[in-house]
Write a protein that holds these residues in place. Structure first.
Motif, PDB file in Angstrom:
ATOM      1  N   TYR A 187      -6.950  12.269   8.478  1.00  0.00           N
ATOM      2  CA  TYR A 187      -7.016  10.860   8.058  1.00  0.00           C
ATOM      3  C   TYR A 187      -6.318  10.729   6.712  1.00  0.00           C
ATOM      4  O   TYR A 187      -6.873  11.078   5.671  1.00  0.00           O
ATOM      5  CB  TYR A 187      -8.484  10.449   7.963  1.00  0.00           C
ATOM      6  N   ALA A 188      -5.094  10.235   6.745  1.00  0.00           N
ATOM      7  CA  ALA A 188      -4.301  10.068   5.513  1.00  0.00           C
ATOM      8  C   ALA A 188      -4.683   8.734   4.874  1.00  0.00           C
ATOM      9  O   ALA A 188      -3.872   7.810   4.774  1.00  0.00           O
ATOM     10  CB  ALA A 188      -2.815  10.124   5.846  1.00  0.00           C
ATOM     11  N   SER A 189      -5.932   8.683   4.419  1.00  0.00           N
ATOM     12  CA  SER A 189      -6.455   7.423   3.883  1.00  0.00           C
ATOM     13  C   SER A 189      -6.213   7.309   2.383  1.00  0.00           C
ATOM     14  O   SER A 189      -6.696   8.136   1.609  1.00  0.00           O
ATOM     15  CB  SER A 189      -7.962   7.335   4.157  1.00  0.00           C
ATOM     16  N   HIS A 190      -5.508   6.272   1.997  1.00  0.00           N
ATOM     17  CA  HIS A 190      -5.252   6.072   0.563  1.00  0.00           C
ATOM     18  C   HIS A 190      -6.531   5.653  -0.161  1.00  0.00           C
ATOM     19  O   HIS A 190      -6.602   5.731  -1.374  1.00  0.00           O
ATOM     20  CB  HIS A 190      -4.134   5.052   0.340  1.00  0.00           C
ATOM     21  N   VAL A 191      -7.515   5.205   0.591  1.00  0.00           N
ATOM     22  CA  VAL A 191      -8.769   4.780  -0.015  1.00  0.00           C
ATOM     23  C   VAL A 191      -9.707   5.981  -0.175  1.00  0.00           C
ATOM     24  O   VAL A 191     -10.255   6.222  -1.252  1.00  0.00           O
ATOM     25  CB  VAL A 191      -9.440   3.704   0.864  1.00  0.00           C
ATOM     26  N   TYR A 192      -9.879   6.739   0.897  1.00  0.00           N
ATOM     27  CA  TYR A 192     -10.877   7.815   0.886  1.00  0.00           C
ATOM     28  C   TYR A 192     -10.368   9.136   0.313  1.00  0.00           C
ATOM     29  O   TYR A 192     -11.125   9.885  -0.286  1.00  0.00           O
ATOM     30  CB  TYR A 192     -11.400   8.051   2.315  1.00  0.00           C
ATOM     31  N   ASN A 193      -9.105   9.471   0.551  1.00  0.00           N
ATOM     32  CA  ASN A 193      -8.678  10.823   0.160  1.00  0.00           C
ATOM     33  C   ASN A 193      -8.413  10.917  -1.354  1.00  0.00           C
ATOM     34  O   ASN A 193      -7.570  10.190  -1.886  1.00  0.00           O
ATOM     35  CB  ASN A 193      -7.421  11.226   0.931  1.00  0.00           C
ATOM     36  N   PRO A 194      -9.099  11.820  -2.057  1.00  0.00           N
ATOM     37  CA  PRO A 194      -8.963  11.848  -3.522  1.00  0.00           C
ATOM     38  C   PRO A 194      -7.584  12.290  -4.009  1.00  0.00           C
ATOM     39  O   PRO A 194      -7.241  12.011  -5.160  1.00  0.00           O
ATOM     40  CB  PRO A 194     -10.047  12.838  -3.956  1.00  0.00           C
ATOM     41  N   TYR A 195      -6.816  12.937  -3.147  1.00  0.00           N
ATOM     42  CA  TYR A 195      -5.488  13.359  -3.606  1.00  0.00           C
ATOM     43  C   TYR A 195      -4.536  12.181  -3.803  1.00  0.00           C
ATOM     44  O   TYR A 195      -3.560  12.273  -4.535  1.00  0.00           O
ATOM     45  CB  TYR A 195      -4.876  14.396  -2.652  1.00  0.00           C
ATOM     46  N   PHE A 196      -4.835  11.068  -3.147  1.00  0.00           N
ATOM     47  CA  PHE A 196      -3.984   9.888  -3.358  1.00  0.00           C
ATOM     48  C   PHE A 196      -3.969   9.501  -4.839  1.00  0.00           C
ATOM     49  O   PHE A 196      -2.945   9.111  -5.392  1.00  0.00           O
ATOM     50  CB  PHE A 196      -4.500   8.719  -2.508  1.00  0.00           C
ATOM     51  N   TYR A 197      -5.124   9.663  -5.478  1.00  0.00           N
ATOM     52  CA  TYR A 197      -5.275   9.247  -6.876  1.00  0.00           C
ATOM     53  C   TYR A 197      -4.613  10.234  -7.838  1.00  0.00           C
ATOM     54  O   TYR A 197      -4.304   9.888  -8.971  1.00  0.00           O
ATOM     55  CB  TYR A 197      -6.764   9.037  -7.196  1.00  0.00           C
ATOM     56  N   GLU A 198      -4.400  11.469  -7.363  1.00  0.00           N
ATOM     57  CA  GLU A 198      -3.616  12.414  -8.170  1.00  0.00           C
ATOM     58  C   GLU A 198      -2.191  11.873  -8.300  1.00  0.00           C
ATOM     59  O   GLU A 198      -1.535  12.029  -9.324  1.00  0.00           O
ATOM     60  CB  GLU A 198      -3.609  13.801  -7.520  1.00  0.00           C
ATOM     61  N   GLY A 199      -1.729  11.230  -7.239  1.00  0.00           N
ATOM     62  CA  GLY A 199      -0.393  10.628  -7.260  1.00  0.00           C
ATOM     63  C   GLY A 199      -0.322   9.387  -8.134  1.00  0.00           C
ATOM     64  O   GLY A 199       0.598   9.237  -8.949  1.00  0.00           O
ATOM     65  N   THR A 200      -1.303   8.496  -7.983  1.00  0.00           N
ATOM     66  CA  THR A 200      -1.227   7.241  -8.753  1.00  0.00           C
ATOM     67  C   THR A 200      -1.536   7.463 -10.239  1.00  0.00           C
ATOM     68  O   THR A 200      -1.153   6.652 -11.082  1.00  0.00           O
ATOM     69  CB  THR A 200      -2.139   6.140  -8.161  1.00  0.00           C
ATOM     70  N   LYS A 201      -2.168   8.589 -10.545  1.00  0.00           N
ATOM     71  CA  LYS A 201      -2.345   8.987 -11.957  1.00  0.00           C
ATOM     72  C   LYS A 201      -1.015   9.011 -12.716  1.00  0.00           C
ATOM     73  O   LYS A 201      -0.961   8.729 -13.910  1.00  0.00           O
ATOM     74  CB  LYS A 201      -2.831  10.444 -11.959  1.00  0.00           C
TER      75      LYS A 201
END
Ligand SMILES: Cc1ncc(COP(=O)(O)O)c(C=O)c1O
Ligand SMILES: [Zn+2]
Length: 369
Positions: A187-201
């Motif tokens: 599930y490549a979820s931009h909401v649930y997966n915490p790695y997405f926020y490593e990117g938006t950091k």
């Protein structure tokens, strides 16, 4: 396969091992990565967000379409000194979602996923589809009925399968999660997966560098699910904790008046966000009636001494036109943050004082008014 990755943590106290099938905690809550001290070592020769590879949790081998390092330009409008715009629409797929999507697909590859699923109002799905194509992983993207044709065309162009869900954005998320549970896809979820926020950091890290090693007074950011708000806050907080910046900028999160659950909770002084019945808005990208990380958005805003504000449909349209008249062609959702800047300035709000930066998050080639 997962031994190089730290466990996920949840506010309930449980931790869990990252795997292709793990997308939320057993308690139903969202997963995070435990904070680690910032290793600030931007790689001078790298003109993508991977220049910050030491400062983020990198999920596996790098994958890149040249994401990040978006231009920062002066709004240069008469009477608007100090306002700068960060052109996220210059990202490879035309929105800031590339920053997080690249992390999710890199993670999916590391975890050995043979398929991935995402749900999106359009831009995150487009970004996931492009990076999945780049990595050679088949993708299926769930979108709500009414999603812009241009976004659907782009998703299909990258070879992903599109499933249109008749219903709300929340129905779409439920359909995607159900599909994940049934099929075992990642599930490549931009909401649930915490790695997405490593990117938006990296949005915060870039601003810090682009301003010569300091942070602005205020960052005005659109908020639907809050992936940019939360990521930017993580990045600014890391710079503060590492002693590189004495303070964090105030975060002003912006919602569409017709779908403003976070603004309602902020105004009421609540710590949690209650779902709202949303009306239709031209800002389709931030029309999220029940954001899964709503409490985290509120905490980010409050930590910085910021606020959550709303803008009307007319203000979004007026700002869209004002940007276009100055050569900046964005999708309606991407005019939301700038609409808030204009209003705060007109009101003489303290949030408009000093140096203010807003992103233009999505390209006008994707959707129009
Ligand atoms: C153009 C644009 N701006 C802002 C957002 C808001 O992002 P988030 O829902 O993560 O807050 C989105 C999300 O899709 C978007 O497409
Ligand atoms: Zn939990």
């Amino acid at each position: 396969m997962t031994r190089d990755l730290p466990d996920y943590v949840c506010a309930c106290g449980r931790s869990s091992v990252p795997s292709a099938g793990r997308w939320r905690c057993d308690c139903g809550g969202t997963l995070d990565l435990a904070p680690v001290p910032l290793a600030w070592n931007p790689r001078a020769g790298d003109h993508s967000l991977w220049r910050y590879r030491d400062a983020i949790a990198v999920p596996g081998r790098e994958l890149s379409l040249g994401e990040g390092m978006t231009p920062l330009v002066d709004a240069a409008l008469d009477g608007e000194p100090g306002v700068r715009l960060k052109l996220e629409y210059a990202s490879p797929t035309g929105s800031f979602k590339d920053r997080g999507a690249v992390m999710l697909v890199a993670l999916a590859r590391l975890l050995g996923a043979d398929r991935l699923v995402a749900d999106s109002s359009g831009n995150a799905g487009t970004a996931v589809a492009a990076y999945a194509a780049r990595a050679g992983v088949p993708a299926e993207i769930f979108v709500p009925a009414g999603t812009s044709e241009k976004k659907l065309h782009q998703i299909r162009g990258h070879g992903a399968r599109v499933t249109v869900v008749e219903g709300t954005r929340e129905d779409t998320a439920r359909a995607a999660a159900g599909h994940v549970e049934r099929t075992g896809a990642f599930y490549a979820s931009h909401v649930y997966n915490p790695y997405f926020y490593e990117g938006t950091k990296t949005y915060a890290f870039e601003l810090f560098e682009q301003l010569g090693g300091r942070v602005p007074d205020t960052v005005v950011l659109p908020a639907g699910n809050g992936t940019l708000v939360i990521g930017a806050h993580l990045g600014f907080a890391a710079l503060r904790e590492a002693g590189l910046s004495g303070r964090v900028p105030r975060i002003v999160a912006v919602q569409a008046e017709r779908c403003a659950p976070v603004a309602a909770a902020f105004a009421a002084g609540r710590a949690e966000v209650a779902p709202v019945a949303a009306g239709p808005t031209v800002a389709e990208g931030i029309a999220i009636a029940a954001p899964a990380r709503g409490a985290r958005i509120l905490a980010a805003v409050r930590d910085t001494g910021g606020a959550v504000v709303t803008v009307s449909e007319q203000e979004v349209a007026g700002s869209h036109a004002a940007l276009a008249a100055r050569g900046l062609w964005v999708e309606p959702t991407a005019a939301v943050a700038y609409a808030a800047v204009r209003r705060l300035r007109a009101e003489g709000s303290p949030y408009a004082e000093g140096e203010v930066v807003a992103p233009l998050c999505g390209s006008g080639l994707k959707a129009s008014l």
